[in-house]
Design an enzyme around this catalytic site. Structure first.
Site, mmCIF file in Angstrom:
data_model
loop_
_atom_site.group_PDB
_atom_site.id
_atom_site.type_symbol
_atom_site.label_atom_id
_atom_site.label_comp_id
_atom_site.label_asym_id
_atom_site.label_seq_id
_atom_site.Cartn_x
_atom_site.Cartn_y
_atom_site.Cartn_z
ATOM 1 N N ARG A 268 -7.824 -4.386 2.796
ATOM 2 C CA ARG A 268 -8.105 -3.327 1.674
ATOM 3 C C ARG A 268 -9.019 -3.695 0.758
ATOM 4 O O ARG A 268 -8.879 -3.508 -0.490
ATOM 5 C CB ARG A 268 -6.657 -3.157 1.105
ATOM 6 N N SER B 229 -0.179 4.444 0.529
ATOM 7 C CA SER B 229 0.407 3.304 -0.067
ATOM 8 C C SER B 229 0.002 3.164 -1.437
ATOM 9 O O SER B 229 -1.436 3.151 -1.674
ATOM 10 C CB SER B 229 0.302 2.334 0.794
ATOM 11 N N GLU C 68 -3.010 -0.313 -4.621
ATOM 12 C CA GLU C 68 -4.215 -0.081 -3.768
ATOM 13 C C GLU C 68 -4.940 1.146 -4.354
ATOM 14 O O GLU C 68 -6.078 1.392 -4.098
ATOM 15 C CB GLU C 68 -3.568 0.117 -2.310
#
Ligand code: FAD
Ligand code: EPU
Length: 348
Positions: free
Chosen positions: A174, A248, A343
């Site tokens: 990520r 998420s 995130e």
């Protein structure tokens, strides 16, 4: 900037300017928020002018990984360039150049139709292709970096084209250079992927194998894997068209092997997955274990089927989601001494 030639006019249909634009229809969280000026641009030369002359714009793709807070007193530049082209062929692979504004899932479906393998596990990830390298999108055992070849970007300020190969992007979990040293400094205009003509399917992660077995598929192809991934995702992730969310909300924390062993003594059932020499712990498990899964405060909640996904039940503001996220961060840190990191990109 508004006097410049990118100013929208009936003669310039490639630029649409919306003043005091609501960001609600352009972001999947669905929170109410506005920006001073929203520029929607679908032509490369207009985009180049915008990168030269717009003052410090925020870059928007599909808005599926952004939490906007309040009224944003900045220009927002929505990249809507379109086009997919096979630019190089060998017996083994095709290089495919994709314009940044192409919807990612459409690219996956296109690749499957072209019999090109490599991105089928990334089916149904929302958003645009131009945003995919920003956090190196990943799912079901595959990350974008595994098929990435290069990208083209325009530098904000100079408007100059910059090319990036895989090693330039510093991809991680990520993560990429575009979230670090080059944060907010590049507008990605195209991404080139190296897709394979040989089909080595990846079915070991998550429930893919189990789903294929239930469907009695013994020798799965890329289309079967894509369908299985879509099925699994639809069974546990909320559809943003029905319930606002950005996937998420937090990254899965990566901790040292010794820290993980210590936690395991206290919580023998804690899951963990190898990440190099470290261990990735599912944030969903941490959030569920501290009791937040399925909980709702006002118009915000943790999704009942996936604790890591925060949802907007309809009238939430960005600030409400952020306050809820802080509660979760606090609870997890108190119990596990692990600090969750968002995130999602926060715009304020
Ligand atoms: P946006 O949300 O518009 O932008 C995200 C970031 O990229 C922002 O910082 C923005 O400034 C920047 N950006 C966007 N376009 C450009 C550009 N052309 N040039 C430069 N910067 C740009 N992600 C995963 O990795 N795996 C998943 O499995 C996954 N599942 C999801 C499921 C759901 C239901 C949702 C809502 C989201 C999910 N996500 C997942 C997150 C999201 O889909 C990805 O992060 C996606 O790449 C975001 O694309 P976007 O076009 O919507 O980007
Ligand atoms: N878990 C729980 N409770 C929950 C959710 C998860 O205990 O409510 C635990 C379980 O042990 C489960 C494990 O977490 O086995 C993993 O869950 P899941 O397979 O749903 O994946 P995730 O780690 O929660 C990550 C990505 C997703 C991606 C999936 C599939 C991150 C931050 N998220 O989720 O990406 O789709 O894996 O590969 O890495 C996103 O980035 O927006 C996103 C949705």
């Amino acid at each position: 900037m508004t006097n410049h030639s990118i100013t929208p006019s009936p003669n310039n249909p490639r630029v649409e300017l919306i003043n005091q634009a609501s960001l609600q229809p352009f972001t999947t969280f669905g929170v109410s928020s506005t920006c001073d000026h929203l520029y929607r641009i679908d032509e490369i030369e207009e985009l180049r002018l915008a990168t030269q002359y717009l003052e410090d714009p925020l870059i928007l793709g599909g808005g599926s990984n952004i939490l906007p807070m309040g009224n944003i007193t900045r220009n927002v530049l929505r990249v809507e360039l379109k086009g997919i082209e096979r630019v190089e062929e060998t017996d083994e692979y095709a290089l495919v150049k994709i314009a940044a504004g192409e919807v990612w899932h459409n690219v996956v479906l296109w690749a499957i139709d072209q019999d090109l393998a490599g991105i089928e596990n990334l089916s149904l990830i929302p958003g645009t292709t131009g945003a995919a390298p920003i956090q190196n999108i990943g799912a079901y055992g595959i990350e974008l970096s595994s098929v990435f070849h290069s990208l083209e970007a325009l530098e904000l300020g100079s408007g100059q084209q910059k090319d990036f190969l895989t090693e330039d992007c510093r991809f991680g979990y990520r993560d990429s250079i575009f979230k670090n040293d080059l944060r907010g400094r590049m507008v990605i205009t195209s991404v080139t992927l190296k897709l394979s003509k040989q089909h080595n399917v990846h079915t070991s992660y998550g429930a893919i194998q189990q789903t294929l077995e239930e469907w009695n598929i013994k020798d799965p192809g890329i289309r079967d894997v894509s369908k299985a991934v879509i099925h699994i995702r639809q069974s546990k992730l909320p559809d943003p068209a029905q319930l606002g969310n950005a996937g998420s909300f937090f990254k899965n924390p990566v901790i040292s092997a010794s820290a993980f062993e210590d936690l395991k003594k206290q919580y023998p059932e804690i899951p963990g997955y190898p990440a190099g020499n470290e261990v990735k712990v599912p944030a969903g498990w941490l959030i569920e274990t501290v009791g937040w899964k399925g909980k709702r405060v006002g118009n915000v909640g943790s999704y009942a089927k996936q604790a890591l996904v925060l949802v907007n039940f309809g009238e939430a503001k960005g600030e409400d989601v952020w306050a809820f996220a802080q509660e979760i961060i606090g609870s997890v840190e108190q119990k596990f001494a692990i600090r969750l990191v968002p995130e999602v990109n926060i715009w304020s």
